[in-house]
Design an enzyme around this catalytic site. Structure first.
Site, PDB file in Angstrom:
ATOM      1  N   HIS A  33       0.830  -1.218   0.000  1.00  0.00           N
ATOM      2  CA  HIS A  33       0.000   0.000   0.000  1.00  0.00           C
ATOM      3  C   HIS A  33       0.864   1.267   0.000  1.00  0.00           C
ATOM      4  O   HIS A  33       0.732   2.096  -0.916  1.00  0.00           O
ATOM      5  CB  HIS A  33      -0.981  -0.031   1.177  1.00  0.00           C
ATOM      6  N   HIS A  57       4.067   6.936   5.391  1.00  0.00           N
ATOM      7  CA  HIS A  57       2.897   7.660   5.885  1.00  0.00           C
ATOM      8  C   HIS A  57       2.079   6.907   6.929  1.00  0.00           C
ATOM      9  O   HIS A  57       1.316   7.516   7.665  1.00  0.00           O
ATOM     10  CB  HIS A  57       2.001   8.106   4.718  1.00  0.00           C
ATOM     11  N   ASP A  58       2.255   5.597   7.037  1.00  0.00           N
ATOM     12  CA  ASP A  58       1.498   4.840   8.047  1.00  0.00           C
ATOM     13  C   ASP A  58       2.374   4.317   9.180  1.00  0.00           C
ATOM     14  O   ASP A  58       1.862   3.640  10.072  1.00  0.00           O
ATOM     15  CB  ASP A  58       0.781   3.646   7.386  1.00  0.00           C
ATOM     16  N   GLU A  90       1.376   5.739  12.642  1.00  0.00           N
ATOM     17  CA  GLU A  90       0.017   5.330  13.035  1.00  0.00           C
ATOM     18  C   GLU A  90      -0.063   3.843  13.362  1.00  0.00           C
ATOM     19  O   GLU A  90      -0.772   3.441  14.280  1.00  0.00           O
ATOM     20  CB  GLU A  90      -0.920   5.661  11.876  1.00  0.00           C
ATOM     21  N   ASP A  91       0.680   3.012  12.643  1.00  0.00           N
ATOM     22  CA  ASP A  91       0.470   1.560  12.725  1.00  0.00           C
ATOM     23  C   ASP A  91       1.657   0.752  13.200  1.00  0.00           C
ATOM     24  O   ASP A  91       1.590  -0.481  13.234  1.00  0.00           O
ATOM     25  CB  ASP A  91       0.060   1.023  11.336  1.00  0.00           C
TER      26      ASP A  91
END
Length: 489
Positions: free
Chosen positions: A77, A101-102, A105-106
């Protein structure tokens, strides 16, 4: 991000996955070097490539073992988001931020670690794409705060929003593994927030693509019928289109005009689906790209000499951009039994039509965008989606002195008054549009010249909220009415 990543310790990359990953990385690297290699020194280019490879390594390790709802390794992704960013002329820091970008967050990686490794520029972009976390807030409040955070970051650096578009496009393309209810919520949010934002940034193709992806989720049966109808039209008309294109190409080559022809088929929408019975005329556009503006007019003349133009269908948006900033000559011709839309533009304008604010060689007018974003924050809701939608198409109007003002399509004379100055809006009495006296609620048209007549005292009425469409005017009217109520109570 589509769903929370799942952890699969056994999800070791297969040979096929490694090849896919390597292909995406190679293409991304080639695009970046092609777009920016000429303007960077050898030292800076080498350092940028090293940083990108380091980001890929960190991203791969951070997301190792995570899979998406579809079962696909999660790292694909962010790689695809970065690939879309590179394809649309985004620079090295943007592509690095897309890959990471993630991670905040993850994964356990923190924003401070991103900044320490890649600097403040990449950290700012990653932070703008990271959801707000606050256990005290409800799910809806968190979503609203995340919108506000993204838009505030976009006022500072518009690349945040552009990266969000690529993130949303990839999520919409792979949304099938989610539950239907969540698919619908994401699709509706896409249409309400991200489609108009893309239009505001001149990214018409991105807006159209996002809208079509969202409508495919909301109306799957209609979308499938449209896809089958489009395939049928393509099959029936392919021989005729080949002949038409060859005839045009021969004529342009004969006159030594360097050109490129491209097919553009209309993506699914409710309006497009209703018109499929009319065949090529409503589903297809032939794009002709040339080197210079003058060549575009020569091509138009040659085209009309081959195929007669349909009266009233010629639009010159090369010198007067369309409401969404699109720049091309648009015409419709009768080619034997087929009616055909044709758009002629330069290769440079084609890049702008496709990428808007990101297109190289253009100074995009960001002032209006930032002004609109700030006025939206003054509204009563977290994100004024209606204001966003209404303001996504623009008109150009003029003051009595000939000063150009850009307003949302559908604006009234009252909106114009508030756009000039809040005090003029509050004291507005009536308008003169192109020399004729009109009420303040009169809607403006592209090219109108407006003068506002004012009263000595403010004459604001609650019904003005129905006459104004711009967030700036509506916020000012609400503030005045509230202050009046307080004063009288």
């Amino acid at each position: 991000m589509t769903g929370i990543p799942q952890h699969h310790p056994s999800a070791a990359p297969e040979t096929h996955d490694r090849r896919r990953e390597q292909r995406l990385v190679n293409e991304m690297m080639e695009l970046l070097v092609t777009h920016f290699g000429g303007e960077l020194s050898e030292e800076v280019l080498d350092q940028s490539i090293d940083d990108l490879q380091q980001a890929i390594s960190i991203g791969r390790n951070c997301h190792r073992g995570q899979v998406r709802k579809s079962g696909e390794p999660y790292f694909f992704h962010p790689l695809r988001v970065a690939h879309l960013a590179a394809r649309h002329w985004m620079d090295f820091p943007s592509v690095i931020a897309a890959i990471l970008h993630d991670v905040v967050e993850d994964t356990p990686m923190t924003l401070d670690e991103v900044e320490a490794e890649f600097g403040g520029e990449v950290a700012l972009l990653v932070n703008g794409l990271t959801k707000v976390e606050d256990k005290r807030l409800s799910k809806e409040d968190l979503k609203a705060e995340t919108y506000r955070k993204q838009l505030l970051a976009a006022i500072e650096d518009v690349r945040v929003l552009c990266l969000k578009f690529w993130d949303r496009i990839d999520n919409m393309q792979t949304i099938g593994a989610l539950k239907k209810g969540k698919q619908l919520r994401i699709a509706e949010e896409t249409r309400a927030v991200y489609v108009p934002l893309a239009q505001h940034l001149g990214m018409g193709y991105v807006a159209t693509r996002l809208d079509a992806l969202a409508l495919n989720v909301i109306y799957p049966a209609r979308a499938e019928r449209y896809r089958r109808a489009l395939e049928s039209i393509q099959e029936r008309t392919a021989p005729a289109l080949r002949k038409i294109r060859a005839r045009i190409q021969n004529s342009l080559e004969h006159h030594k005009l360097n050109s490129l022809q491209r097919d553009r088929w209309r993506p699914f929408s409710i309006a497009a689906a209703r018109l499929t019975a009319r065949g090529l005329a409503t589903t297809y556009t032939l794009e002709i790209l040339v080197d210079r503006v003058m060549d575009a007019y020569l091509v138009l003349g040659l085209l009309h000499s081959l195929y007669p133009p349909i009266p009233g269908k010629l639009r010159d948006h090369l010198n007067a951009p369309s409401h969404h900033g699109y720049q091309a000559l648009k015409t419709t011709v009768q080619a034997a039994e087929h009616r055909l839309r044709v758009e002629i533009t330069t290769r440079k304008f084609a890049r702008f039509n496709e990428a808007g604010v990101l297109a190289p060689g253009f100074e995009f007018q960001l002032a209006n965008f930032k002004k609109l974003m700030r006025s939206l924050f003054e509204g009563e809701s977290a994100v004024d989606t209606e204001g966003l939608r209404l303001a996504s198409a623009q008109i150009r109007v003029y003051t009595p002195q000939g000063e150009l003002r850009i307003l949302p399509e559908g604006s009234s004379a009252l909106d114009f008054a508030f756009d000039i100055h809040e005090n003029l809006g509050l004291h507005a009495w009536r308008a003169r549009i192109n020399g004729k006296t009109r009420l303040l609620k009169a809607r403006l048209m592209d090219g109108d010249q407006i003068a506002i007549e004012r009263s000595d005292t403010p004459s604001v009425l609650p019904k003005w909220l129905e006459w104004a469409v711009t967030p700036k005017a509506r916020n000012a009217i609400r503030r005045y009415l509230r202050s009046k109520v307080k004063k009288n109570s």
